[in-house]
Design an enzyme around this catalytic site. Structure first.
Site, PDB file in Angstrom:
ATOM      1  N   TYR A   1      -3.691  14.466  -3.158  1.00  0.00           N
ATOM      2  CA  TYR A   1      -4.575  13.736  -1.849  1.00  0.00           C
ATOM      3  C   TYR A   1      -6.011  14.387  -1.244  1.00  0.00           C
ATOM      4  O   TYR A   1      -5.542  14.623   0.027  1.00  0.00           O
ATOM      5  CB  TYR A   1      -3.755  13.601  -1.374  1.00  0.00           C
ATOM      6  CG  TYR A   1      -3.591  11.998  -0.818  1.00  0.00           C
ATOM      7  CD1 TYR A   1      -3.613  11.283  -0.760  1.00  0.00           C
ATOM      8  CD2 TYR A   1      -3.503  12.597   0.889  1.00  0.00           C
ATOM      9  CE1 TYR A   1      -3.611  10.545   0.060  1.00  0.00           C
ATOM     10  CE2 TYR A   1      -3.576  11.087   1.825  1.00  0.00           C
ATOM     11  CZ  TYR A   1      -3.702  10.556   2.145  1.00  0.00           C
ATOM     12  OH  TYR A   1      -4.024   9.379   2.707  1.00  0.00           O
TER      13      TYR A   1
ATOM     14  N   HIS B   1       0.411  -0.691   0.464  1.00  0.00           N
ATOM     15  CA  HIS B   1      -0.136  -0.467   0.787  1.00  0.00           C
ATOM     16  C   HIS B   1       0.508   1.186   0.105  1.00  0.00           C
ATOM     17  O   HIS B   1       0.605   2.008  -1.317  1.00  0.00           O
ATOM     18  CB  HIS B   1      -0.818  -0.300   1.317  1.00  0.00           C
ATOM     19  CG  HIS B   1      -1.610   0.984   1.527  1.00  0.00           C
ATOM     20  ND1 HIS B   1      -3.121   1.746   0.930  1.00  0.00           N
ATOM     21  CD2 HIS B   1      -1.101   2.283   2.277  1.00  0.00           C
ATOM     22  CE1 HIS B   1      -3.443   2.743   1.222  1.00  0.00           C
ATOM     23  NE2 HIS B   1      -2.036   3.590   1.668  1.00  0.00           N
ATOM     24  N   GLU B   2       1.411   1.348   0.992  1.00  0.00           N
ATOM     25  CA  GLU B   2       2.851   2.632   1.198  1.00  0.00           C
ATOM     26  C   GLU B   2       2.939   2.847   0.038  1.00  0.00           C
ATOM     27  O   GLU B   2       3.472   3.936  -0.398  1.00  0.00           O
ATOM     28  CB  GLU B   2       3.606   2.440   2.574  1.00  0.00           C
ATOM     29  CG  GLU B   2       2.873   3.363   3.587  1.00  0.00           C
ATOM     30  CD  GLU B   2       2.111   3.452   3.943  1.00  0.00           C
ATOM     31  OE1 GLU B   2       2.260   4.674   3.186  1.00  0.00           O
ATOM     32  OE2 GLU B   2       0.754   3.656   4.277  1.00  0.00           O
TER      33      GLU B   2
ATOM     34  N   HIS C   1      -9.321   7.924   3.642  1.00  0.00           N
ATOM     35  CA  HIS C   1      -8.877   6.807   3.589  1.00  0.00           C
ATOM     36  C   HIS C   1     -11.090   6.185   3.807  1.00  0.00           C
ATOM     37  O   HIS C   1     -11.168   5.107   4.352  1.00  0.00           O
ATOM     38  CB  HIS C   1      -8.365   6.593   4.900  1.00  0.00           C
ATOM     39  CG  HIS C   1      -7.407   7.003   5.094  1.00  0.00           C
ATOM     40  ND1 HIS C   1      -6.946   7.948   5.008  1.00  0.00           N
ATOM     41  CD2 HIS C   1      -6.341   6.342   4.540  1.00  0.00           C
ATOM     42  CE1 HIS C   1      -5.275   7.819   4.710  1.00  0.00           C
ATOM     43  NE2 HIS C   1      -5.255   7.122   4.860  1.00  0.00           N
TER      44      HIS C   1
ATOM     45  N   HIS D   1       1.445   4.359  -3.243  1.00  0.00           N
ATOM     46  CA  HIS D   1       1.812   6.241  -2.935  1.00  0.00           C
ATOM     47  C   HIS D   1       2.912   6.910  -3.857  1.00  0.00           C
ATOM     48  O   HIS D   1       2.474   7.402  -4.176  1.00  0.00           O
ATOM     49  CB  HIS D   1       1.644   6.417  -1.983  1.00  0.00           C
ATOM     50  CG  HIS D   1      -0.136   6.148  -0.778  1.00  0.00           C
ATOM     51  ND1 HIS D   1      -0.875   6.679  -1.341  1.00  0.00           N
ATOM     52  CD2 HIS D   1       0.274   5.727  -0.051  1.00  0.00           C
ATOM     53  CE1 HIS D   1      -1.440   6.531  -0.585  1.00  0.00           C
ATOM     54  NE2 HIS D   1      -1.388   6.330   0.773  1.00  0.00           N
TER      55      HIS D   1
ATOM     56  N   ASP E   1     -10.050  13.988   6.964  1.00  0.00           N
ATOM     57  CA  ASP E   1      -9.395  12.762   6.306  1.00  0.00           C
ATOM     58  C   ASP E   1      -9.044  13.350   5.207  1.00  0.00           C
ATOM     59  O   ASP E   1      -9.359  13.043   3.771  1.00  0.00           O
ATOM     60  CB  ASP E   1      -9.923  11.712   6.526  1.00  0.00           C
ATOM     61  CG  ASP E   1      -9.099  10.698   5.916  1.00  0.00           C
ATOM     62  OD1 ASP E   1      -7.902  10.768   5.453  1.00  0.00           O
ATOM     63  OD2 ASP E   1     -10.139   9.248   5.345  1.00  0.00           O
TER      64      ASP E   1
ATOM     65  N   GLU F   1      -5.971   6.628  -2.863  1.00  0.00           N
ATOM     66  CA  GLU F   1      -6.165   5.305  -1.579  1.00  0.00           C
ATOM     67  C   GLU F   1      -6.261   4.400  -2.251  1.00  0.00           C
ATOM     68  O   GLU F   1      -6.048   3.213  -1.255  1.00  0.00           O
ATOM     69  CB  GLU F   1      -7.040   6.323  -0.581  1.00  0.00           C
ATOM     70  CG  GLU F   1      -6.376   6.489   0.300  1.00  0.00           C
ATOM     71  CD  GLU F   1      -5.296   6.099   0.781  1.00  0.00           C
ATOM     72  OE1 GLU F   1      -4.685   4.392   1.826  1.00  0.00           O
ATOM     73  OE2 GLU F   1      -4.174   6.705   1.550  1.00  0.00           O
TER      74      GLU F   1
END
Ligand SMILES: [Zn+2]
Length: 354
Positions: free
Chosen positions: A187, A172-173, A274, A176, A269, A196
Site C-alpha cells: 500500500y 471498494h472496501e 488515492h 481491499h 497519502d 486502490e
C-alpha cells in the site's frame, strides 16, 4: 508481512481531503475533520498490532452454503468499540434502521458480483463471513476495511452523508480484502495506487452489476450520493474523467490525474495511492467503454485474472500490471478485440504495454 505497508487499514476518504477540512474556516467542520483523523490513527495503530501478531484464519460456520453470504451487521452506537452490538444476521428480516439494511444489502451485492461473475466465494475465496459495523463514532467522516471487517461512519451531514449510501464504497472496501487475500499489493506508491484502483474498479462493478448497467450506462463515479447537498461535486472520484469529481471551496479540487503526463509525485497519502489510482482507473474505463456491454464480463474478467492469477507481485508497478492484462486478455480471449483494446487503453493513459 510488512505491517507498515500492508493494506490492512484502508479508508475511502484519503488524507488530502482532511488536510483541507482541518483548515476549514467553519470551526465545527475543522473539529469534525480533526476527530475523524484522530480516530483513523487509533484504528491504524490497533490494526498494526494485530498484523504483527498475525490474524486468525477465519473459517465459515459449519453448514454454511458456499453460494450464500454469511453476513452480520453490528451497531457501534456512536462509540469506537468494534464490532459493537449485533443488529442483523444472515437471513434475518430488515430492521427499522435503514443504515443497517443498506450495509447488509451492500455486503450481499459485493458477495454476489464476486460469486456470479468470477465464481469467487466471498472475500478470501473460501466463504469468509462478512461483518460490518455501522454508526461508528460521532459524525465520523469515513468508511474502512480493517483487515477483518467493514466499518461505516454516519458522516457529519455537512460534507459527507451516511457512508452506507453508495454501494460502490462498500464494494471498494471489501475489494481491499480480496486484494489482501490475493496479490496483496503493497500500500505505497504505484503498487498502492494499483491496490486502490482494484477497489475502485470492482467497487464500480458491484454497482453496475446490481443495477444491471452496461458500460455506456454506468456513471463510473466512486461515492456518488455521499457528498452532502451544497458541496460542489458529484462524487469522490471519476473513472471516466479523473480530476473532475469535485471542486469545492471547503473540500478543494479532485487531484486525480487521468494519464502518466500528470502523475503526481508525493510523500502524502502513502505516495499518492488515492491520487495516481486515477491512471489505472481510467485505463479500465477506456477498455470497458471500447468493448461495450457489461463491464464485469470481459474487462472485469481480465482485471480479475491478473489480480488473482499469481503473477502480480506485491511491488508491481503500473507497467507490470499493464503487461499482465495484455497477457491475460490473450490467454482468455485470443488476439482479437479484447487484446487490441487492452493495449489501446493503456497507451491512451501513457503506459504503452509493449
Ligand atoms: Zn481504498
Amino acid at each position: 508481512m510488512d505491517a507498515t505497508t500492508n493494506p490492512v487499514f484502508c479508508t475511502i476518504i484519503p488524507p488530502h481531503v482532511f488536510d483541507r477540512l482541518i483548515e476549514a474556516e467553519d470551526p465545527a467542520l475543522a473539529r469534525i475533520a480533526r476527530r475523524t483523523f484522530v480516530a483513523d490513527a487509533a484504528q491504524r495503530t490497533e490494526r498494526r498490532l494485530t498484523t504483527v501478531l498475525g490474524a486468525e484464519p477465519v473459517a465459515p460456520p459449519a453448514g454454511a452454503a458456499a453460494d450464500q453470504p454469511q453476513r452480520t451487521v453490528y451497531d457501534a452506537q456512536h462509540t469506537t468499540t468494534l464490532p459493537g452490538h449485533k443488529v442483523r444476521g444472515e437471513g434475518e428480516a430488515p430492521v427499522q434502521d435503514a443504515t443497517v439494511n443498506r450495509a447488509y444489502a451492500g455486503l450481499g451485492a459485493t458477495f454476489e458480483l464476486y460469486l456470479k461473475a468470477y465464481q469467487r466465494h466471498s472475500i478470501d475465496g473460501n466463504g469468509m463471513p462478512l461483518d460490518a459495523t455501522v454508526h461508528f463514532d460521532h459524525s465520523y467522516n469515513n468508511a474502512f476495511w480493517n483487515g477483518t471487517q467493514m466499518v461505516f461512519g454516519d458522516g457529519d451531514g455537512q460534507i459527507f452523508l451516511d457512508f452506507t449510501l453508495p454501494v460502490d464504497v462498500i464494494g471498494h472496501e471489501l475489494t481491499h480484502g480480496v486484494t489482501q487475500h490475493t496479490a496483496n499489493l503493497t500500500y505505497f506508491g504505484q503498487p498502492g495506487a494499483l491496490n486502490e484502483s482494484m477497489s475502485d474498479v470492482f467497487g464500480s462493478l458491484v454497482k453496475q452489476y446490481s443495477l444491471d448497467q452496461d458500460a455506456h450506462q454506468a456513471d463510473w463515479l466512486i461515492g456518488a450520493g455521499l457528498l452532502a447537498p451544497g458541496v460542489h461535486g458529484d462524487a469522490l472520484r471519476s473513472m471516466k474523467a479523473p480530476g473532475t469529481a469535485y471542486d469545492d471551496p471547503v473540500l478543494g479540487k479532485d487531484p486525480q490525474p487521468a494519464t502518466m503526463d500528470h502523475y503526481v509525485t508525493t510523500g502524502r497519502d502513502n505516495g499518492g495511492v488515492h491520487i495516481n489510482s486515477g491512471i489505472p482507473n481510467h485505463a479500465f474505463y477506456l477498455l470497458a467503454d471500447e468493448l461495450g456491454g457489461k463491464a464485469w464480463e470481459r474487462a472485469g474478467q481480465i482485471w480479475y485474472d491478473v489480480l488473482t492469477g499469481g503473477h502480480l507481485g506485491t511491488q508491481a508497478m503500473f507497467k507490470d500490471f499493464a503487461k499482465l492484462t495484455v497477457a491475460a486478455a490473450r490467454a482468455r480471449y485470443g488476439d482479437g478485440a479484447e487484446y487490441q483494446a487492452v493495449q489501446k487503453a493503456w497507451s491512451q493513459v501513457g503506459i504503452p504495454p509493449a
